[in-house]
Design an enzyme around this catalytic site. Sequence first.
Site, PDB file in Angstrom:
ATOM      1  CG  ASP A 103      -2.286   0.397   1.144  1.00  0.00           C
ATOM      2  OD1 ASP A 103      -2.376   1.559   0.635  1.00  0.00           O
ATOM      3  OD2 ASP A 103      -3.246  -0.361   1.571  1.00  0.00           O
ATOM      4  CG  ASP A 131      -4.711   5.796   1.108  1.00  0.00           C
ATOM      5  OD1 ASP A 131      -5.400   4.685   1.312  1.00  0.00           O
ATOM      6  OD2 ASP A 131      -4.655   6.853   1.717  1.00  0.00           O
ATOM      7  CD  GLU A 191      -8.817   4.387  -1.687  1.00  0.00           C
ATOM      8  OE1 GLU A 191      -9.740   3.986  -0.880  1.00  0.00           O
ATOM      9  OE2 GLU A 191      -7.881   5.127  -1.222  1.00  0.00           O
ATOM     10  CG  HIS A 227      -9.044  -1.469   4.073  1.00  0.00           C
ATOM     11  ND1 HIS A 227      -8.762  -1.612   2.894  1.00  0.00           N
ATOM     12  CD2 HIS A 227      -8.712  -0.203   4.743  1.00  0.00           C
ATOM     13  CE1 HIS A 227      -8.245  -0.341   2.355  1.00  0.00           C
ATOM     14  NE2 HIS A 227      -8.083   0.287   3.677  1.00  0.00           N
ATOM     15  CG  ASP A 228     -11.480   1.792   3.359  1.00  0.00           C
ATOM     16  OD1 ASP A 228     -11.037   1.990   4.554  1.00  0.00           O
ATOM     17  OD2 ASP A 228     -10.858   2.399   2.509  1.00  0.00           O
TER      18      ASP A 228
HETATM   19  C1  NOJ Z   1      -8.301   5.155   1.878  1.00  0.00           C
HETATM   20  C2  NOJ Z   1      -7.942   3.869   2.851  1.00  0.00           C
HETATM   21  O1  NOJ Z   1      -8.455   2.976   2.184  1.00  0.00           O
HETATM   22  C3  NOJ Z   1      -8.699   4.185   4.211  1.00  0.00           C
HETATM   23  O2  NOJ Z   1      -8.433   3.105   4.752  1.00  0.00           O
HETATM   24  C4  NOJ Z   1      -7.752   5.335   4.801  1.00  0.00           C
HETATM   25  O3  NOJ Z   1      -8.530   5.647   6.067  1.00  0.00           O
HETATM   26  C5  NOJ Z   1      -7.964   6.384   4.043  1.00  0.00           C
HETATM   27  N1  NOJ Z   1      -7.690   6.124   2.507  1.00  0.00           N
HETATM   28  C6  NOJ Z   1      -6.993   7.370   4.442  1.00  0.00           C
HETATM   29  O4  NOJ Z   1      -5.398   7.061   3.926  1.00  0.00           O
END
Ligand code: NOJ
Length: 565
Positions: free
Chosen positions: A101, A202, A259, A332-333
């Site tokens: 990541d 990210d 992302e 994970h989000d």
């Molecule tokens: C996206 C990530 O997937 C998330 O888990 C994170 O809180 C935010 N970006 C900030 O890095």
Amino acid sequence: MGQKVDSWWKKSVVYQIYPRSFMDSNGDGVGDIQGIISKLDYIQKLGIDVLWLSPVYDSPNDDNGYDIRNYRTIMQEFGTMEDMEKLIEEAKKRGIRIVMDLVVNHSSDEHEWFVESRASKDSKYRDYYIWRDGKDGRPPNNWESVFSGSAWEKDELTNSYYLHLFSKKQPDLNWEHEPLREDVYQLMTYWLEKGIGGFRMDVINFISKDMNLPDGEVQPNKLYGDGSPYFMNGPKIHSHLKEMNDKVLSKYDVVTVGEMPGATTDDARLYTNPDNNEVNMVFTFEHMDLDSGPSGKWDVQPLKLIDLKRNFEKWQHGLHNVGWNSLYWNNHDQPRVVSRFGNDGEYRELSAKMLAICLHMLQGTPYIYQGEELGMTNVKFQSMEDYRDIETLNMYKEKIEQGTSHKDIMRGIYAKGRDNARTPMQWTSDGGFTTGIPWIQMNPNTEEINVEQAINDSNSIFYTYQKLIQLRKQHNIITDGSFQLALANHPNLFVYKRMSADEEWLVVANFSDQIERLEWETCDLPSKSHRLIISNYNTVQTTEKIVEIRPYEAFVVAFEKEIGN
Ligand code: NOJ
């Protein structure tokens, strides 16, 4: 035009690990790298060839590693650099590449760059971050942080504000500043030289801001403005990505996925067209936003399948022969997909398999999030004490202050909270994740839903995923064929075709607990004879004219094109 035909990652399936919750080897309640190594055989059995690790770097864990203090060291709780090198080596022995990541929209406020930057206006590192004076005792603009509150924090030492789109311990890096960019390229090279297989980047489309930093529009009932038009897909994003590619990525045979919240198909065509030398694919959020109402993610709305189908159609057509899609239901989000778009009660197994079949037959690179292959579900903690996620905790506090009832807030958290995805991996009926006290509670349903059970049941969700991965490797129609949506307006059935020169595959998925009927004729198929590729009921109930599709049923049938057709 189009991606190089030999790009290995087009046939890959990626497995995402959230290291904190995957496997704990030393009983401290926190997953670690040795834990991951001990489970590589399991991952290999599934058929995975790329592992994406959420951040493992040194971090004070304000946002579980997405706040990096040192990009070149490993978080102590997770192990050592030797462990990390061992993981890369052991994975390689099993034909698995490790994707790291890359979190470089922001760092931790404990990173030495920020410590220096904050120290004085004359610091060499001052411009590594975005500092501004306040306006009449207020922040420089009205932007809201993704994690609630203002996106600006005042630092008394120099009487200025710094920008943080996420928590105040995640200050945004200033990509306008060339020395910062060079430092980022160096840390990327450091990891690539260790033999990793690529990066998941990210919120990478947030790195270029409109440096006029205009106020955002304030929606009704909101305290802050929406700055996203001024930092998503900003003015210099393409030039930054091209530079990164030129200076770093082009020198290695790696995979990159950006992302990108707020990226449209038009944006993604630019980002992923190989002629542009930016990234290989992006994570879109459009399908993840379809069950959110006008006030955002916590405003939970039922999914309309028609919207989901239209959305997938747009992305499948939009990137076909131009760029490349990533395919995902979970990370994970996001909440667990079986609870979100499936049925985590009576039809849990069937609907989890249905969702897998529906997604994995699309064109793109699929991502499986740990536990998805078991059909892991959302969790309902009764007490806020059991929640860990900063986004959830901040939102809860803010809403309580605004007078929203506990019950109403919990409805959102149960449906959408990120901790749904972060409960520990369920290895055995009594957990099997740690011998200590887990940093976040296990989902109590580990008793029924766990790896041990899944491996011993040849009909489990695990084996559906395994088969889907094998199919992708064996059949070019999945990787290369074109896409055509059928029955676009059907409210419960997702039906589409994949087409190549000599075959057509029909994918049928029932997103409801109703029995539905499909007439073969409506699908405009090239022949009558067909062979079953995969199904979650192991059979297809059909007559010559009609198929009866059972609750959450999904199947794929192949039709050869008749000669002369
Ligand atoms: C996206 C990530 O997937 C998330 O888990 C994170 O809180 C935010 N970006 C900030 O890095």
